[in-house]
Design an enzyme around this catalytic site. Structure first.
Site: not given
Ligand code: BGC
Length: 557
Positions: A103, A204, A259, A329-330
């Site tokens: 990440d 991210d 993302e 994981h979300d």
């Molecule tokens: C991640 C989450 C995280 C958030 C802040 C998201 O895109 O997948 O798990 O809480 O970004 O970093």
């Protein structure tokens, strides 16, 4: 990995596997998964047949948001191990031909980061402008912007009499991308890891780097029919930041996947592909989980799921590149949302669909065992900070504790973060200590150790499916053509290259469902290559609960 000759596009035919490090394998008995635990399980990963891993954050962090709150971008958190462990992980994975992407969190840091601590000293501090501030007095927020958990995006710091801006948790201040020095410093930290030998990044929250003017209110956006999240999502000007990021990576032969929250398929075809900012994106539309209801099976609405997936696959068929996934994981586990949370056939059917889609697919760790979501019975069992905030908010506003709990029981992110099932021993072999999060129900008889021995297990089905994908040009390169456009729970499609055609059929429901193949499909010469149970191909056929199959044939281009 530094680029040597011409860049290869290894990621196009690759299968990814996401590891949530806290929950994969604990090696030192502290109840938290770690890098050494992953090293000890490399043979398992190699056997599964995946090509690369995406590892969630292992950077130094106070763990307010399980590592997405980074206090040192160039170090490993002691709960996960050391830099030496990380280097050993890279080299041992590479020896087994497994690549590693990690990440890259560019939108925010932890409030414990040195830059933020310096920024709090005074407005004149050189690091002050690395973050986003508004002058003001306590109790009067600069604007009405709130985040997805309904919390304000502003926190007041009396010592400098300023409000600090953060999209996520208040302990995760947003970095000021308007500041060129910040951008340079941040991108140097990315190079630090690339030079160590990693093979790419998952970027991210990347669509939030640019914000609209703080004069704009979310209320006025809503009232004028605009999307209120547009104040901090894909704001014009973001493209310049993304180009700068792309440029910073240009000397490396890596895979980048963004993302892409709030990005439409039209935009995504520019974000990725030949001239895009990234190699691929994760779409987030499917995470709405339309129709998700804990009392129904399957819990999510398959028609809505089909609509989202078919839309993205079709729109990115020629231009752009997608990374399909069913969980991360979300989100709750895919078995819970799209399957029946228990049966082997539902887990197998889901894997068959995921690994037949166009793009670079990601398997979420444990899906290959059919791990279901955890059923939490009290608020104390839930660690997810977003869920805790949402719980407190509903409790305060509605005064109804039971309602507040039911809401988050369905949506909290811990549901899909529970530890891996390695064997039939204590804590499913995840840890000798007390696991940071309880093991989800159903591990008995379904651990990796048990499933390896059972030729009909979900795990062995995944292994076979990965090999089918890798050896079939139609599945790893072919164009995507949706078939079952009806409002039902079947997900059927074709994948085609010049020389091969694949037909994928599936029924993602608890009841037997009829399908009828279009007359344009000639029924001759198909070979069934994999199926959840033997399936006879016919124009009109009945598919039992979670029955799924792939048929293939040669075609002349
Ligand atoms: C991640 C989450 C995280 C958030 C802040 C998201 O895109 O997948 O798990 O809480 O970004 O970093």
């Amino acid at each position: 990995m530094k680029q040597e000759n011409k860049k290869s596009v290894w990621w196009k035919k690759a299968v990814g596997y996401q590891i949530y490090p806290m929950s994969f394998q604990d090696s030192n008995g502290d109840g938290i998964g770690d890098i050494r635990g992953i090293i000890n399980r490399i043979d398992y990963l190699a056997n599964l047949g995946i090509d690369f891993i995406w590892l969630n954050p292992i950077y130094k962090s106070p763990q307010i948001d399980n590592g997405y709150d980074i206090s040192d971008f160039r170090n490993i958190d002691p709960i996960f191990g050391t830099i030496n462990d990380f280097q050993e992980l890279i080299s041992k994975l590479h020896k087994k031909n497994i690549k590693l992407i990690i990440d890259l969190v560019l939108n925010h840091s932890s409030d414990q980061h040195y830059w933020f601590q310096e920024a709090l000293n005074s407005k004149d501090n050189p690091y002050h402008d690395y973050y986003i501030w508004q002058d003001g007095v306590a109790n009067t927020k600069p604007n009405d912007w709130v985040n997805w958990s309904g919390a304000s995006e502003w926190t007041y710091y009396p010592q400098i009499r300023q409000w600090n801006y953060h999209i996520f948790n208040k302990r995760m201040p947003d970095l000021n991308w308007e500041n060129g020095k910040l951008r340079k410093d941040l991108l140097l930290t990315a190079k630090f890891w690339l030079d160590m030998g990693i093979d790419g990044f998952r970027l991210d929250a990347i669509s939030h780097l640019k914000k609209m003017s703080f004069n704009i209110s979310m209320k006025s956006m809503r009232e004028s029919g605009q999307d209120p999240w547009a104040v901090h999502t894909n704001v014009p000007g973001l493209e310049n930041f993304l180009k700068e990021i792309k440029y910073a990576f240009s000397g490396y032969n890596i895979f980048t996947v963004g993302e892409a929250s709030g990005i439409t398929p039209g935009q995504a075809s520019l974000w990725t592909g030949e001239n895009g900012y990234f190699n691929a994106i994760f779409e987030l539309d499917q995470n709405r989980h339309d129709g998700y209801d804990s009392k129904k099976r399957p819990k999510g609405n398959i028609q809505a799921f089909k609509k989202v997936i078919f839309n993205w696959e079709t729109r990115l068929n020629i231009f752009g590149w997608l990374s399909p996934y069913l969980a991360n994981h979300d989100n709750p586990r895919s078995q819970q949302v799209w399957g029946d949370n228990r049966s082997d056939s539902s887990a197998k059917a889901l894997s068959l669909i995921l690994l037949s889609l166009k793009g670079t697919p990601f398997i979420y760790f444990g899906d290959e065992l059919g791990i279901g979501s955890k059923n939490f019975t009290s608020i104390e069992q839930i660690t997810d900070p977003e869920a805790q905030i949402a719980y407190q908010k509903t409790k305060q506003e509605k005064g109804n504790i039971a309602k507040a709990f039911t809401d988050i029981a369905n949506f909290n992110r811990d549901q899909g973060r529970t530890p891996f099932w390695w064997n039939e021993n204590k804590n499913a072999g995840f840890s000798d200590g007390i696991p940071w999060l309880g093991i989800s129900d159903g591990s008995q008889g379904r651990s990796a150790e048990s499933q390896i021995k059972d030729p009909n297990s979900i795990l062995n089905f995944y292994k076979k499916m990965i090999q089918v994908r890798k050896s079939s040009p139609s599945l790893n390169q072919g164009l995507f053509y949706p078939l079952s456009l009806e409002q039902d729970s079947t997900v059927n499609f074709l994948r085609q290259t010049n020389s091969q055609l694949s037909l994928v059929i599936s029924n993602l429901s608890d009841t037997t469902t009829q399908i009828e193949l279009p007359t344009s499909i000639d029924l001759d010469n198909w070979l069934q290559v994999i199926a959840t149970r033997p399936t006879r191909l016919q124009r009109k056929m009945s598919l039992g609960p979670y029955q799924a199959a792939i048929f293939m044939k040669r075609v002349n281009g």
